[in-house]
Scaffold this active site. Sequence first.
Site, PDB file in Angstrom:
ATOM      1  N   ALA A   1       0.830  -1.208   0.000  1.00  0.00           N
ATOM      2  CA  ALA A   1       0.000   0.000   0.000  1.00  0.00           C
ATOM      3  C   ALA A   1       0.866   1.260   0.000  1.00  0.00           C
ATOM      4  CB  ALA A   1      -0.943  -0.008   1.205  1.00  0.00           C
TER       5      ALA A   1
ATOM      6  N   GLY B   1       1.895   1.584  -3.476  1.00  0.00           N
ATOM      7  CA  GLY B   1       0.723   1.910  -4.275  1.00  0.00           C
ATOM      8  C   GLY B   1       0.242   3.336  -4.086  1.00  0.00           C
ATOM      9  N   ASP B   2       0.423   3.882  -2.898  1.00  0.00           N
ATOM     10  CA  ASP B   2       0.057   5.270  -2.637  1.00  0.00           C
ATOM     11  C   ASP B   2       0.841   6.191  -3.567  1.00  0.00           C
ATOM     12  OD1 ASP B   2      -1.083   7.509  -1.053  1.00  0.00           O
ATOM     13  OD2 ASP B   2       0.984   7.746  -0.351  1.00  0.00           O
ATOM     14  N   ALA B   3       2.134   5.922  -3.697  1.00  0.00           N
ATOM     15  CA  ALA B   3       2.985   6.744  -4.571  1.00  0.00           C
ATOM     16  C   ALA B   3       2.617   6.538  -6.042  1.00  0.00           C
ATOM     17  CB  ALA B   3       4.450   6.402  -4.341  1.00  0.00           C
TER      18      ALA B   3
ATOM     19  N   GLU C   1      -0.771   8.308  -6.678  1.00  0.00           N
ATOM     20  CA  GLU C   1      -0.631   9.765  -6.699  1.00  0.00           C
ATOM     21  C   GLU C   1       0.108  10.235  -7.951  1.00  0.00           C
ATOM     22  OE1 GLU C   1       0.746  13.637  -4.116  1.00  0.00           O
ATOM     23  OE2 GLU C   1       0.376  11.756  -3.065  1.00  0.00           O
TER      24      GLU C   1
END
Length: 133
Positions: A22, A25-27, A30
């Site tokens: 995660a 995946g956040d990066a 975004e």
Amino acid sequence: MNYFEPHLTPDELRAISAIGLAHMGDAVYETLVRTWLCVHGKATGKELHRTTIALVCAQKQAELAQRVLPQLTEEELAVYKRGRNANVHAMPRSATPAQYHAATGLECLMGWLYLRGDKERAEQLFRAMMEEE
């Protein structure tokens, strides 16, 4: 290892925690949002940051995840659920626990796709999420 083009094996991916996926995946998510905003001229200046924040917040990610859940393969759905069910210790006050867990599931999936080298599938799912925006 090429960190711009990672291609981890299934065993290497399983060794990464759901929170680790995660985090990646956040990066990835975004970066896709920022690229989408720039390419589509959706915002400029200060509004660019505000629009990015609105699209990457947990509530919006949870909403967008619902758009693609029916399109996921069994393996992708298992990764999403792995992230959704991860034991998180801090939650933003602006999101319900259900929204935060769904957003974490989406981020886990995006991180998993990126790290396995399947940017094409990540792109396909992102396009499906952003169709109505």
